[in-house]
Design an enzyme around this catalytic site. Structure first.
Site, short mmCIF file in Angstrom:
data_model
loop_
_atom_site.label_atom_id
_atom_site.label_comp_id
_atom_site.label_asym_id
_atom_site.label_seq_id
_atom_site.Cartn_x
_atom_site.Cartn_y
_atom_site.Cartn_z
N ASP A 59 36.25 -8.03 -11.02
CA ASP A 59 37.06 -7.32 -12.01
C ASP A 59 38.38 -6.85 -11.40
OD1 ASP A 59 37.47 -6.55 -14.61
OD2 ASP A 59 36.42 -4.64 -14.46
N GLY A 100 31.99 5.07 -18.33
CA GLY A 100 32.29 6.36 -17.75
C GLY A 100 33.78 6.60 -17.57
N VAL A 104 36.97 8.64 -15.39
CA VAL A 104 37.34 9.13 -14.07
C VAL A 104 38.08 10.45 -14.20
CG1 VAL A 104 38.63 8.62 -11.97
CG2 VAL A 104 37.45 6.78 -13.18
#
Length: 464
Positions: free
Chosen positions: A251, A148, A150
């Site tokens: 992450d 996805g 942002v």
């Protein structure tokens, strides 16, 4: 006399189901009814295992809930939000394909205005590609998560600015929301709500209009040590909170650290897990290669210390403008760094040459190969490197006061330049560290003219 209809829910469900699905369901029931007669009393429920019956009941309940709330966006609690995302995850995509209106749960009641049960994209809330919020986007990087893109979002009524992460429905999982919704901390981006619309889940959250650390590095080059100190402090506070709840982010990297005017926050919790034991044994590889710890690469079990190692590699990236390993082992020749990390970690050779002795000591403790000997977030927060004296880390002159005076020689030099974006890129090349630092200072001054909206230094309250 008033009559009460006890079948309102069923009628509403039938009204929104495809007629073909209804016919198929009736045929299946008729088939099972005939089989029951032939087999002398074998019940339909006995043809399914208990787990299958529970799964069917859960799916049907989610579908009924979905139908009853079709086209409804509502304010709710964290529990309501988690129930909504679980329903979306457990409902078949074919059912959600027919959705004509958005549905969702919003936690932010003051800044996000719901009208008639709707919160419409491009009407009630505007979405802008993140790169369009900067006049000079550098290399054109748009912040991305695991899946996805942002966007910068703005409520049309309150003018509240937010970040909106759009995740395709096929890639969405409740983990993208759960940790961020359940755990609140100053250095974790606050989640404002989730919306399902046009086969994508829209996650609204706290926006860092200073951009990510990666954006700053790509636009300005390597960061100065006082900037690195401030960012490191912010990240460690967030990690200390997460690790105290046995949560592994998995992450930590420059693109997942977002800068604001007075703080930095962690984002992208799609790979995050909460440990139930002392060691977490993954079923898959989690993270981004260049920032992975040696124990994570082995996939034999790790704990929260893997985030500390990733922070160490992130500090190297902030120092040099490049992730560890890539300068010595170019991506063109080494498509995977997993073997290199396993054999040669930690990447101490990649530490910047002008790194202070105190910061080098912090890096050596954060990049310790053996997790048991690696420092924790709480321990690193007390490191000397993060609490320098005025002599070791002189304050920058105030940009606000300099803007007001307009007489600083560097400002006069800035005003003589016609295009700060074009000229600044020529001040450095990929292999010239000192020149890149000079370019970084120049771009920071360019922010005074409105070219950038980046955070350039620590708040004065911490370096007073």
């Amino acid at each position: 006399m008033d009559f009460k209809n006890d079948n309102v829910g069923i009628e509403l469900l039938l009204a929104h189901m495809n007629i073909g699905d209804i016919i198929q369901a009736v045929e299946h029931l008729h088939l099972y009814s005939e089989r029951e007669d032939e087999e002398s009393g074998v019940l339909f429920e006995e043809c399914l295992s208990q787990d299958e019956m529970d799964e069917n009941e859960e799916t049907l309940g989610g579908l009924v809930s979905h139908v009853q709330n079709r086209g409804k966006v509502q304010y709710g609690t964290v529990s309501d939000l988690l129930a909504f995302v679980n329903m979306v995850s457990n409902t078949s995509p074919s059912t959600l394909t027919e959705l004509q209106e958005e549905i969702g749960v919003l936690l932010n009641k003051s800044d996000m205005v719901i009208k008639d049960g709707r919160y419409r994209i491009d009407v009630d809330v505007l979405l802008f590609p993140w790169r369009l919020t900067y006049k000079a986007p550098g290399s054109g990087h748009i912040p991305k998560g695991s899946f996805g893109k942002v966007h910068l979002a703005q409520d049309t009524e309150t003018r509240k600015r937010m970040a909106c992460k759009r995740i395709p429905l096929e890639h969405f999982k409740p983990a993208d929301v759960e940790i961020q919704a359940r755990f609140r901390h100053e250095n974790i981006a606050e989640l404002y709500g989730a919306l399902l619309w046009e086969q994508s889940v829209h996650l609204f959250m706290e926006a860092g209009e200073g951009g990510s650390v990666l954006e700053k590095l790509e636009s300005c080059g390597p960061m100065r040590e006082f900037e690195i100190i401030w960012v490191t402090q912010q990240v460690l506070r967030g990690l200390e909170y997460l690790h105290s709840h046995n949560i592994i982010h998995h992450d930590i990297k420059p693109s997942n650290i977002v800068l604001m005017s007075a703080k930095a926050v962690l984002v992208d919790f799609g790979l995050t897990v909460q440990m139930t034991e002392d060691v977490y044994i993954p079923r898959d590889l989690r993270g981004t290669e260049m920032y992975m710890s040696p124990e994570l690469v082995l996939c034999r079990g790790h704990n929260t210390k893997t985030d500390i190692y990733s922070l160490g590699t992130t500090i190297i990236h902030m120092q040099t403008g490049s992730p560890p390993w890539v300068r010595r082992y170019p991506r063109s020749a080494y498509p995977s760094y997993l073997y290199i990390i396993h054999k040669q970690a930690p990447p101490l050779e990649d530490i910047s040459e002008d790194c202070s002795p105190a910061m080098r000591g912090l890096l050596e403790r954060a990049l310790e190969r053996v997790p048991l000997r690696r420092s924790s977030a709480a321990e690193l927060l007390h490191e000397e490197a993060l609490h320098p004296s005025r002599e070791d880390q002189p304050r920058c002159w105030s940009l606000d006061s300099a803007l007001g005076e307009g007489t600083h020689p560097l400002l006069r030099q800035q005003s003589q330049m016609t295009d700060s974006t074009q000229d600044s890129s020529s001040l450095y090349t990929e292999d010239s560290g000192p020149c890149r630092r000079k370019g970084s200072l120049y771009i920071d001054l360019g922010a005074l003219a409105g070219y950038y909206n980046f955070v350039r230094g620590p708040p004065t309250t911490e370096y007073g």
